[in-house]
Design a protein around this motif. Sequence first.
Motif, PDB file in Angstrom:
ATOM      1  N   VAL A  28       0.848  -1.190   0.000  1.00 13.92           N
ATOM      2  CA  VAL A  28       0.000   0.000   0.000  1.00 13.92           C
ATOM      3  C   VAL A  28       0.883   1.239   0.000  1.00 13.92           C
ATOM      4  N   THR A  29       0.543   2.198  -0.853  1.00 12.89           N
ATOM      5  CA  THR A  29       1.233   3.473  -0.808  1.00 12.89           C
ATOM      6  C   THR A  29       0.674   4.291   0.358  1.00 12.89           C
ATOM      7  N   SER A  30       1.508   5.112   0.940  1.00 14.17           N
ATOM      8  CA  SER A  30       1.081   5.889   2.103  1.00 14.17           C
ATOM      9  C   SER A  30       1.722   7.264   2.081  1.00 14.17           C
ATOM     10  N   THR A  31       0.904   8.278   2.271  1.00 11.73           N
ATOM     11  CA  THR A  31       1.405   9.651   2.379  1.00 11.73           C
ATOM     12  C   THR A  31       1.698  10.014   3.829  1.00 11.73           C
ATOM     13  N   GLN A  32       1.246   9.160   4.765  1.00  8.95           N
ATOM     14  CA  GLN A  32       1.485   9.373   6.194  1.00  8.95           C
ATOM     15  C   GLN A  32       1.751   8.008   6.837  1.00  8.95           C
ATOM     16  N   ILE A  33       3.012   7.646   6.876  1.00  7.36           N
ATOM     17  CA  ILE A  33       3.418   6.318   7.315  1.00  7.36           C
ATOM     18  C   ILE A  33       2.912   6.001   8.717  1.00  7.36           C
ATOM     19  N   ASP A  34       2.979   6.947   9.626  1.00  5.64           N
ATOM     20  CA  ASP A  34       2.577   6.683  11.009  1.00  5.64           C
ATOM     21  C   ASP A  34       1.113   6.257  11.082  1.00  5.64           C
ATOM     22  N   ILE A  35       0.268   6.900  10.282  1.00  6.43           N
ATOM     23  CA  ILE A  35      -1.161   6.563  10.287  1.00  6.43           C
ATOM     24  C   ILE A  35      -1.376   5.156   9.743  1.00  6.43           C
ATOM     25  N   SER A  36      -0.699   4.828   8.650  1.00  9.36           N
ATOM     26  CA  SER A  36      -0.827   3.486   8.072  1.00  9.36           C
ATOM     27  C   SER A  36      -0.356   2.418   9.046  1.00  9.36           C
ATOM     28  N   GLN A  37       0.791   2.644   9.678  1.00  8.57           N
ATOM     29  CA  GLN A  37       1.325   1.673  10.622  1.00  8.57           C
ATOM     30  C   GLN A  37       0.346   1.424  11.770  1.00  8.57           C
ATOM     31  N   GLU A  38      -0.172   2.491  12.348  1.00  7.88           N
ATOM     32  CA  GLU A  38      -1.068   2.349  13.493  1.00  7.88           C
ATOM     33  C   GLU A  38      -2.363   1.632  13.115  1.00  7.88           C
ATOM     34  N   PHE A  39      -2.913   1.962  11.931  1.00  7.03           N
ATOM     35  CA  PHE A  39      -4.168   1.358  11.507  1.00  7.03           C
ATOM     36  C   PHE A  39      -4.013  -0.149  11.327  1.00  7.03           C
ATOM     37  N   TYR A  40      -3.024  -0.583  10.567  1.00  9.80           N
ATOM     38  CA  TYR A  40      -2.889  -2.008  10.276  1.00  9.80           C
ATOM     39  C   TYR A  40      -2.366  -2.794  11.477  1.00  9.80           C
ATOM     40  N   LEU A  41      -1.599  -2.149  12.364  1.00 12.27           N
ATOM     41  CA  LEU A  41      -1.193  -2.792  13.609  1.00 12.27           C
ATOM     42  C   LEU A  41      -2.414  -3.151  14.443  1.00 12.27           C
ATOM     43  N   ASN A  42      -3.351  -2.200  14.565  1.00 14.65           N
ATOM     44  CA  ASN A  42      -4.523  -2.418  15.404  1.00 14.65           C
ATOM     45  C   ASN A  42      -5.604  -3.248  14.729  1.00 14.65           C
ATOM     46  N   LEU A  43      -5.636  -3.266  13.393  1.00 16.13           N
ATOM     47  CA  LEU A  43      -6.639  -4.057  12.690  1.00 16.13           C
ATOM     48  C   LEU A  43      -6.224  -5.521  12.569  1.00 16.13           C
ATOM     49  N   PHE A  44      -4.986  -5.758  12.158  1.00 17.96           N
ATOM     50  CA  PHE A  44      -4.523  -7.124  11.898  1.00 17.96           C
ATOM     51  C   PHE A  44      -3.438  -7.610  12.858  1.00 17.96           C
ATOM     52  N   GLY A  45      -2.935  -6.730  13.704  1.00 23.55           N
ATOM     53  CA  GLY A  45      -1.834  -7.115  14.565  1.00 23.55           C
ATOM     54  C   GLY A  45      -0.481  -7.061  13.881  1.00 23.55           C
ATOM     55  N   TRP A  46      -0.420  -6.415  12.723  1.00 17.30           N
ATOM     56  CA  TRP A  46       0.832  -6.334  11.980  1.00 17.30           C
ATOM     57  C   TRP A  46       1.808  -5.362  12.642  1.00 17.30           C
ATOM     58  N   LYS A  47       3.072  -5.694  12.591  1.00 14.73           N
ATOM     59  CA  LYS A  47       4.134  -4.793  13.008  1.00 14.73           C
ATOM     60  C   LYS A  47       5.020  -4.507  11.802  1.00 14.73           C
ATOM     61  N   SER A  48       5.520  -3.288  11.718  1.00 15.41           N
ATOM     62  CA  SER A  48       6.288  -2.890  10.532  1.00 15.41           C
ATOM     63  C   SER A  48       7.765  -2.757  10.845  1.00 15.41           C
ATOM     64  N   GLU A  49       8.580  -2.935   9.811  1.00 20.50           N
ATOM     65  CA  GLU A  49      10.020  -2.728   9.923  1.00 20.50           C
ATOM     66  C   GLU A  49      10.559  -2.271   8.577  1.00 20.50           C
ATOM     67  N   PRO A  50      11.561  -1.406   8.588  1.00 19.38           N
ATOM     68  CA  PRO A  50      12.120  -0.928   7.319  1.00 19.38           C
ATOM     69  C   PRO A  50      13.022  -1.969   6.678  1.00 19.38           C
ATOM     70  N   ILE A  51      13.048  -1.983   5.347  1.00 15.97           N
ATOM     71  CA  ILE A  51      14.007  -2.796   4.614  1.00 15.97           C
ATOM     72  C   ILE A  51      14.634  -1.927   3.531  1.00 15.97           C
ATOM     73  N   GLU A  52      15.773  -2.349   3.038  1.00 13.99           N
ATOM     74  CA  GLU A  52      16.500  -1.556   2.059  1.00 13.99           C
ATOM     75  C   GLU A  52      16.159  -1.988   0.640  1.00 13.99           C
ATOM     76  N   ILE A  53      15.544  -1.079  -0.102  1.00 13.83           N
ATOM     77  CA  ILE A  53      15.324  -1.250  -1.536  1.00 13.83           C
ATOM     78  C   ILE A  53      15.801   0.044  -2.189  1.00 13.83           C
ATOM     79  N   ALA A  54      16.838  -0.045  -3.001  1.00 21.26           N
ATOM     80  CA  ALA A  54      17.440   1.165  -3.564  1.00 21.26           C
ATOM     81  C   ALA A  54      16.422   2.000  -4.326  1.00 21.26           C
ATOM     82  N   GLU A  55      15.514   1.334  -5.058  1.00 18.83           N
ATOM     83  CA  GLU A  55      14.538   2.043  -5.879  1.00 18.83           C
ATOM     84  C   GLU A  55      13.320   2.518  -5.085  1.00 18.83           C
ATOM     85  N   ALA A  56      13.222   2.144  -3.788  1.00 18.68           N
ATOM     86  CA  ALA A  56      12.058   2.514  -2.974  1.00 18.68           C
ATOM     87  C   ALA A  56      12.515   2.879  -1.566  1.00 18.68           C
ATOM     88  N   PRO A  57      13.158   4.034  -1.421  1.00 18.32           N
ATOM     89  CA  PRO A  57      13.636   4.435  -0.088  1.00 18.32           C
ATOM     90  C   PRO A  57      12.485   4.587   0.898  1.00 18.32           C
TER      91      PRO A  57
END
Length: 257
Positions: A28-57
């Motif tokens: 999912v594209t997101s213009t406000q990462i914090d909002i996306s993280q909080e929503f999906y964490l509380n809806l599905f229990g997902w936790k997020s972590e950054p990974i390195e993709i040169a073409e997608a900082p």
Amino acid sequence: MVRVATKNSEDVSALAIGGSGRLAWFDVTSTQIDISQEFYLNLFGWKSEPIEIAEAPGYLVMRSGNQIMAGVDPIDKSKGPAVWTIFVSTTDLRATAQSIETHGGAMTIPPAQVLNLGRMAMARDPEGTVFGLWEPQEYSPADIPIVEGKLVGARLATVDPESASRFYVEAFGWDSRDEDDGSVTMQCGGMVAHVQKDLQANVWTPTVAVADVRTSCRRVAELGGSVLTGEAEDEPLVADPLGALFRLRTVAMVGGT
């Protein structure tokens, strides 16, 4: 019914991808990462972590336990609203790209290595609908067990369902069936994708597994999202707080973490 022959050894579609063609990944594209993280964490229990993709900082993966479930791609507000993107698996990204171009689509972003997990690329179909490709290496998202939030299907809204479905059938070797209401049902590697006419949009919408649709619809609303169709539907349409659309389907949870 639109079908593609796969017996010809010179065919570069279904045979070229070696029996792949499953709906395997979504982000999912997101213009406000914090909002996306909080929503999906509380809806599905997902936790997020950054990974390195040169073409997608700034790209994030979201996990359920130790299973990677989906991705979050940060974008600037000028690049449009939040939207989910569907990725189709392939065992040969180069051959699949050739098949896409042969059948009227186009590659829009070249393959990018994602750590040691696999490679991803972006494409569009002849109607302009964006989708992705995933070539698994150490990670095959299509093989994870059924847990909350797992991708279990998709719907394609497009101005020309017949033309769009013909492309996917020819490019990926999917089977299709014309329905009485003018829609098309496609079988894609064990999942079902519905193609429906929409004069205003060309977009894929993912369907995700939940333990109970009614409970999840209420939770979406509590978390600042929107329920856009009745929760009594088999696959109600909902949106996260930034407007990214997805559907919910009640599925028996059979996997753990």
